[in-house]
Design a protein around this motif. Structure first.
Motif, PDB file in Angstrom:
ATOM      1  N   ASP A  21      37.808  53.663  30.428  1.00 32.77           N
ATOM      2  CA  ASP A  21      38.783  52.541  30.508  1.00 32.77           C
ATOM      3  C   ASP A  21      40.100  53.343  30.712  1.00 32.77           C
ATOM      4  OD1 ASP A  21      40.412  50.399  30.624  1.00 32.77           O
ATOM      5  OD2 ASP A  21      40.335  50.059  28.584  1.00 32.77           O
ATOM      6  N   TYR A  27      39.229  46.870  30.025  1.00 28.60           N
ATOM      7  CA  TYR A  27      38.236  46.489  30.854  1.00 28.60           C
ATOM      8  C   TYR A  27      37.839  47.629  31.728  1.00 28.60           C
ATOM      9  CZ  TYR A  27      39.544  41.869  30.207  1.00 28.60           C
ATOM     10  OH  TYR A  27      39.883  40.494  29.308  1.00 28.60           O
ATOM     11  N   ASP A  29      36.835  48.429  35.308  1.00 26.68           N
ATOM     12  CA  ASP A  29      36.835  48.011  36.516  1.00 26.68           C
ATOM     13  C   ASP A  29      35.897  48.729  37.649  1.00 26.68           C
ATOM     14  OD1 ASP A  29      38.395  49.861  37.655  1.00 26.68           O
ATOM     15  OD2 ASP A  29      40.072  49.079  37.355  1.00 26.68           O
ATOM     16  N   LEU A  71      34.385  42.595  35.906  1.00 26.65           N
ATOM     17  CA  LEU A  71      35.112  43.507  35.019  1.00 26.65           C
ATOM     18  C   LEU A  71      34.086  43.498  33.945  1.00 26.65           C
ATOM     19  CD1 LEU A  71      38.749  42.232  35.137  1.00 26.65           C
ATOM     20  CD2 LEU A  71      37.613  44.230  36.264  1.00 26.65           C
TER      21      LEU A  71
END
Length: 84
Positions: A21, A27, A29, A71
């Motif tokens: 992260d 999240y 991505d 996500l």
């Protein structure tokens, strides 16, 4: 020590999640997932091509992304590893 159903200590899984992260928004991505795919591919000896490895990781992400927002949140990852 608490462990997942695949015998990974929960604390270690959390550390791995937060290591990828990169922008620390809680999240993972698409960009961070790309980094995860490339770094994990380089770490392991395997018979898969990078494209096959990427497809496998992406399929796992689709399975884990329970709210389909694109996500991965820590709770989605933990939930997926407790159901295996």
């Amino acid at each position: 020590m608490r462990v997942t159903t695949v015998n990974i200590p929960i604390e270690r899984l959390e550390q791995l999640f937060y290591a990828f992260d990169l922008n620390m928004d809680s999240y993972i991505d698409a960009s961070e997932l790309s980094t995860l795919i490339n770094k994990s591919y380089a770490m392991f000896e395997h018979t898969l091509s990078l494209d096959s490895w990427s497809a496998l990781v992406n399929a796992l992400v689709i399975h884990m992304d329970s709210n389909a927002d694109g996500l991965l949140a820590i709770n989605e990852v933990m939930s997926a590893f407790s159901q295996i």
